[in-house]
Design an enzyme around this catalytic site. Structure first.
Site, mmCIF file in Angstrom:
data_model
loop_
_atom_site.group_PDB
_atom_site.id
_atom_site.type_symbol
_atom_site.label_atom_id
_atom_site.label_comp_id
_atom_site.label_asym_id
_atom_site.label_seq_id
_atom_site.Cartn_x
_atom_site.Cartn_y
_atom_site.Cartn_z
ATOM 1 N N HIS A 103 -20.431 16.353 -27.948
ATOM 2 C CA HIS A 103 -20.846 15.286 -27.321
ATOM 3 C C HIS A 103 -20.171 15.500 -26.538
ATOM 4 O O HIS A 103 -19.771 16.237 -26.120
ATOM 5 C CB HIS A 103 -20.433 14.296 -28.519
ATOM 6 C CG HIS A 103 -19.014 14.606 -28.349
ATOM 7 N ND1 HIS A 103 -19.190 15.012 -30.271
ATOM 8 C CD2 HIS A 103 -17.586 14.004 -28.514
ATOM 9 C CE1 HIS A 103 -16.967 15.499 -30.312
ATOM 10 N NE2 HIS A 103 -17.077 14.784 -29.689
ATOM 11 N N HIS A 108 -18.346 13.776 -22.747
ATOM 12 C CA HIS A 108 -17.656 11.835 -22.823
ATOM 13 C C HIS A 108 -17.767 12.350 -21.445
ATOM 14 O O HIS A 108 -18.166 12.549 -20.584
ATOM 15 C CB HIS A 108 -15.994 12.300 -23.359
ATOM 16 C CG HIS A 108 -15.440 13.134 -24.326
ATOM 17 N ND1 HIS A 108 -14.585 11.941 -24.980
ATOM 18 C CD2 HIS A 108 -15.520 14.017 -25.419
ATOM 19 C CE1 HIS A 108 -14.680 12.499 -25.934
ATOM 20 N NE2 HIS A 108 -15.207 13.623 -26.542
HETATM 21 P P1 5GP Z 1 -14.112 15.350 -30.285
HETATM 22 O O1 5GP Z 1 -14.377 16.125 -30.931
HETATM 23 O O2 5GP Z 1 -14.838 15.143 -28.468
HETATM 24 O O3 5GP Z 1 -12.089 16.507 -29.530
HETATM 25 O O4 5GP Z 1 -13.326 13.369 -30.011
HETATM 26 C C1 5GP Z 1 -14.207 12.770 -30.796
HETATM 27 C C2 5GP Z 1 -14.353 11.480 -29.701
HETATM 28 O O5 5GP Z 1 -15.137 10.676 -30.864
HETATM 29 C C3 5GP Z 1 -12.991 11.103 -29.613
HETATM 30 O O6 5GP Z 1 -12.769 10.518 -28.476
HETATM 31 C C4 5GP Z 1 -13.517 9.670 -30.896
HETATM 32 O O7 5GP Z 1 -12.774 8.285 -30.626
HETATM 33 C C5 5GP Z 1 -14.481 9.684 -31.377
HETATM 34 N N1 5GP Z 1 -14.718 8.702 -32.104
HETATM 35 C C6 5GP Z 1 -15.042 9.309 -33.407
HETATM 36 N N2 5GP Z 1 -15.038 8.558 -33.957
HETATM 37 C C7 5GP Z 1 -16.488 7.202 -34.175
HETATM 38 C C8 5GP Z 1 -16.723 7.155 -34.232
HETATM 39 O O8 5GP Z 1 -17.099 6.094 -35.452
HETATM 40 N N3 5GP Z 1 -17.088 5.370 -33.600
HETATM 41 C C9 5GP Z 1 -17.420 6.200 -32.211
HETATM 42 N N4 5GP Z 1 -18.145 5.844 -31.460
HETATM 43 N N5 5GP Z 1 -16.506 7.271 -31.857
HETATM 44 C C10 5GP Z 1 -15.810 7.837 -32.108
#
Ligand code: 5GP
Length: 129
Positions: free
Chosen positions: A92, A94
């Site tokens: 993903h 951001h």
């Molecule tokens: P990363 O994998 O990029 O380190 O972080 C994952 C991102 O996904 C985090 O910013 C977290 O807040 C977001 N995230 C995790 N679980 C969920 C979810 O169930 N719903 C949403 N909308 N965001 C999520």
């Protein structure tokens, strides 16, 4: 099935921004800034740089459209882009509205992201795409 695949399938609710046949965009549940959005491919791949060339190029084009919508809807100087992927094993991007350099700090979180304000923010961005 990753948590993001469950969101895309509608099994877990989200504040949706946009989708096409290959990608889905929704608000991060724990936003670093108002308008913090995640762009996710519908096809599950853990590491973003394992995505095939054509698909990662299309992902960037989709993210660009979403970023343009965020820029119109949220007061900011630019929309920044980051890839971490340390928490959720589903690639993903951001997209984060930025005014100052420190606005990309992932340790900073928006205070009190109420469901009402999150829904309002998602609707405002979606209306600009
Ligand atoms: P990363 O994998 O990029 O380190 O972080 C994952 C991102 O996904 C985090 O910013 C977290 O807040 C977001 N995230 C995790 N679980 C969920 C979810 O169930 N719903 C949403 N909308 N965001 C999520």
């Amino acid at each position: 099935m990753t948590i993001f695949s469950k969101i895309i399938a509608g099994e877990i609710p989200c504040y949706k921004i946009a989708e096409d046949e290959k990608f889905f965009a929704f608000l991060d549940i724990n936003p670093v800034q108002w308008g913090h959005t995640l762009v996710v491919p519908k096809k599950e791949t853990d590491y973003i740089f394992d995505i095939e060339d054509k698909d990662i190029a299309d992902m960037m084009i989709f993210a660009k459209k979403v970023a343009e919508g965020i820029k119109k809807a949220i007061p900011c100087r630019k929309v920044g882009m980051a890839v971490l992927g340390l928490e959720v094993p589903h690639a993903h991007i951001h997209l984060i509205p930025l005014t100052n350099e420190g606005d990309m700090d992932f340790k900073h979180k928006v205070e009190d992201p109420t469901p009402e304000k999150m829904a309002e923010t998602a609707a405002a961005i979606a209306a600009m795409i």
